[in-house]
Write a protein that holds these residues in place. Structure first.
Motif, PDB file in Angstrom:
ATOM      1  N   TRP A  36     -11.012  -7.150  -1.235  1.00 28.93           N
ATOM      2  CA  TRP A  36     -10.449  -6.825  -2.543  1.00 28.93           C
ATOM      3  C   TRP A  36     -11.254  -5.673  -3.147  1.00 28.93           C
ATOM      4  O   TRP A  36     -12.491  -5.652  -3.079  1.00 28.93           O
ATOM      5  N   PHE A  37     -10.521  -4.747  -3.724  1.00 27.91           N
ATOM      6  CA  PHE A  37     -11.095  -3.644  -4.480  1.00 27.91           C
ATOM      7  C   PHE A  37     -10.492  -3.669  -5.875  1.00 27.91           C
ATOM      8  O   PHE A  37      -9.473  -4.323  -6.113  1.00 27.91           O
ATOM      9  N   ARG A  38     -11.092  -2.933  -6.784  1.00 23.55           N
ATOM     10  CA  ARG A  38     -10.517  -2.804  -8.115  1.00 23.55           C
ATOM     11  C   ARG A  38     -10.729  -1.390  -8.648  1.00 23.55           C
ATOM     12  O   ARG A  38     -11.685  -0.714  -8.271  1.00 23.55           O
ATOM     13  N   GLN A  39      -9.805  -1.013  -9.522  1.00 24.00           N
ATOM     14  CA  GLN A  39      -9.862   0.328 -10.100  1.00 24.00           C
ATOM     15  C   GLN A  39      -9.505   0.262 -11.570  1.00 24.00           C
ATOM     16  O   GLN A  39      -8.378  -0.115 -11.923  1.00 24.00           O
ATOM     17  N   CYS A  96      -5.590  -5.466  -2.685  1.00 22.59           N
ATOM     18  CA  CYS A  96      -5.901  -6.145  -1.439  1.00 22.59           C
ATOM     19  C   CYS A  96      -6.035  -5.092  -0.342  1.00 22.59           C
ATOM     20  O   CYS A  96      -5.320  -4.084  -0.356  1.00 22.59           O
ATOM     21  N   ALA A  97      -6.930  -5.355   0.615  1.00 22.24           N
ATOM     22  CA  ALA A  97      -7.172  -4.382   1.668  1.00 22.24           C
ATOM     23  C   ALA A  97      -7.365  -5.078   3.002  1.00 22.24           C
ATOM     24  O   ALA A  97      -7.920  -6.184   3.058  1.00 22.24           O
ATOM     25  N   ALA A  98      -6.917  -4.429   4.048  1.00 21.02           N
ATOM     26  CA  ALA A  98      -7.108  -4.922   5.410  1.00 21.02           C
ATOM     27  C   ALA A  98      -7.768  -3.824   6.232  1.00 21.02           C
ATOM     28  O   ALA A  98      -7.413  -2.653   6.113  1.00 21.02           O
ATOM     29  N   LEU A 106     -17.637  -2.727   2.828  1.00 27.39           N
ATOM     30  CA  LEU A 106     -16.468  -1.859   2.865  1.00 27.39           C
ATOM     31  C   LEU A 106     -16.531  -0.763   1.809  1.00 27.39           C
ATOM     32  O   LEU A 106     -17.090  -0.949   0.731  1.00 27.39           O
ATOM     33  N   SER A 107     -15.893   0.327   2.146  1.00 28.12           N
ATOM     34  CA  SER A 107     -15.634   1.397   1.188  1.00 28.12           C
ATOM     35  C   SER A 107     -14.170   1.760   1.335  1.00 28.12           C
ATOM     36  O   SER A 107     -13.540   1.440   2.351  1.00 28.12           O
ATOM     37  N   PRO A 108     -13.591   2.434   0.337  1.00 27.69           N
ATOM     38  CA  PRO A 108     -12.168   2.763   0.444  1.00 27.69           C
ATOM     39  C   PRO A 108     -11.819   3.522   1.723  1.00 27.69           C
ATOM     40  O   PRO A 108     -10.738   3.336   2.285  1.00 27.69           O
ATOM     41  N   GLY A 109     -12.718   4.338   2.204  1.00 30.41           N
ATOM     42  CA  GLY A 109     -12.450   5.115   3.403  1.00 30.41           C
ATOM     43  C   GLY A 109     -12.356   4.291   4.670  1.00 30.41           C
ATOM     44  O   GLY A 109     -11.853   4.774   5.689  1.00 30.41           O
ATOM     45  N   ARG A 110     -12.812   3.045   4.628  1.00 32.06           N
ATOM     46  CA  ARG A 110     -12.775   2.176   5.810  1.00 32.06           C
ATOM     47  C   ARG A 110     -11.562   1.267   5.827  1.00 32.06           C
ATOM     48  O   ARG A 110     -11.398   0.457   6.728  1.00 32.06           O
ATOM     49  N   TYR A 113      -5.185  -0.601   5.520  1.00 31.61           N
ATOM     50  CA  TYR A 113      -3.959  -0.932   4.787  1.00 31.61           C
ATOM     51  C   TYR A 113      -4.302  -1.388   3.373  1.00 31.61           C
ATOM     52  O   TYR A 113      -5.274  -2.129   3.173  1.00 31.61           O
ATOM     53  N   TRP A 114      -3.453  -0.969   2.433  1.00 35.98           N
ATOM     54  CA  TRP A 114      -3.611  -1.332   1.027  1.00 35.98           C
ATOM     55  C   TRP A 114      -2.369  -2.058   0.527  1.00 35.98           C
ATOM     56  O   TRP A 114      -1.253  -1.752   0.959  1.00 35.98           O
ATOM     57  N   GLY A 115      -2.593  -2.975  -0.428  1.00 41.62           N
ATOM     58  CA  GLY A 115      -1.481  -3.518  -1.180  1.00 41.62           C
ATOM     59  C   GLY A 115      -1.145  -2.589  -2.337  1.00 41.62           C
ATOM     60  O   GLY A 115      -1.793  -1.556  -2.544  1.00 41.62           O
ATOM     61  N   GLN A 116      -0.153  -2.974  -3.117  1.00 39.67           N
ATOM     62  CA  GLN A 116       0.306  -2.120  -4.214  1.00 39.67           C
ATOM     63  C   GLN A 116      -0.510  -2.320  -5.486  1.00 39.67           C
ATOM     64  O   GLN A 116      -0.409  -1.511  -6.413  1.00 39.67           O
TER      65      GLN A 116
END
Length: 124
Positions: A36-39, A96-98, A106-110, A113-116
């Motif tokens: 999981w990431f957040r922005q 969500c990220a896979a 993890l970092s966004p570059g790794r 797949y992303w959820g919406q």
């Protein structure tokens, strides 16, 4: 190809709890590390939590340790994020990220797949 669909976001008050869910398509869910990431508005997308393929290993960013719990159900192709003791600074769109990464750091570059995304808003 993996498609991810988040749900469970909403508007809550500080101190409340929310549980986010992320449903994945396909038969290969258990092959991926999930995260999981957040922005927040005007800010970068930041890592929140990750869970290993079997669900035995987890990793969290410091600001959520002790408050958030990531889990997964490989039979249901779903990953969860239980968020307790929410704070206004947790307000963000949660993604969500896979990933096929070998590490839970993890970092966004790794992310493969992303959820919406799903909005979480915590009022003070």
């Amino acid at each position: 190809q993996v498609q991810l669909v988040e749900s469970g976001g909403g508007l809550v008050q500080a101190g409340d709890s929310l549980r986010l869910s992320c449903a994945a398509s396909g038969r290969t869910f258990s092959r991926y590390i999930m995260g999981w990431f957040r922005q927040a508005p005007g800010k970068e997308r930041n890592f929140v939590a990750a869970i290993g393929r079997s669900g035995l290993s987890t990793y969290y960013t410091d600001s959520v340790k002790g408050r958030f719990t990531i889990s997964r159900d490989n039979a249901k192709n779903t990953v969860y994020l239980q968020m307790n003791s929410l704070k206004p600074e947790d307000t963000a769109v949660y993604y969500c990220a896979a990933t096929n990464s070998i590490s839970l750091v993890l970092s966004p570059g790794r992310v493969d797949y992303w959820g919406q995304g799903t909005q979480v808003t915590v009022s003070s």
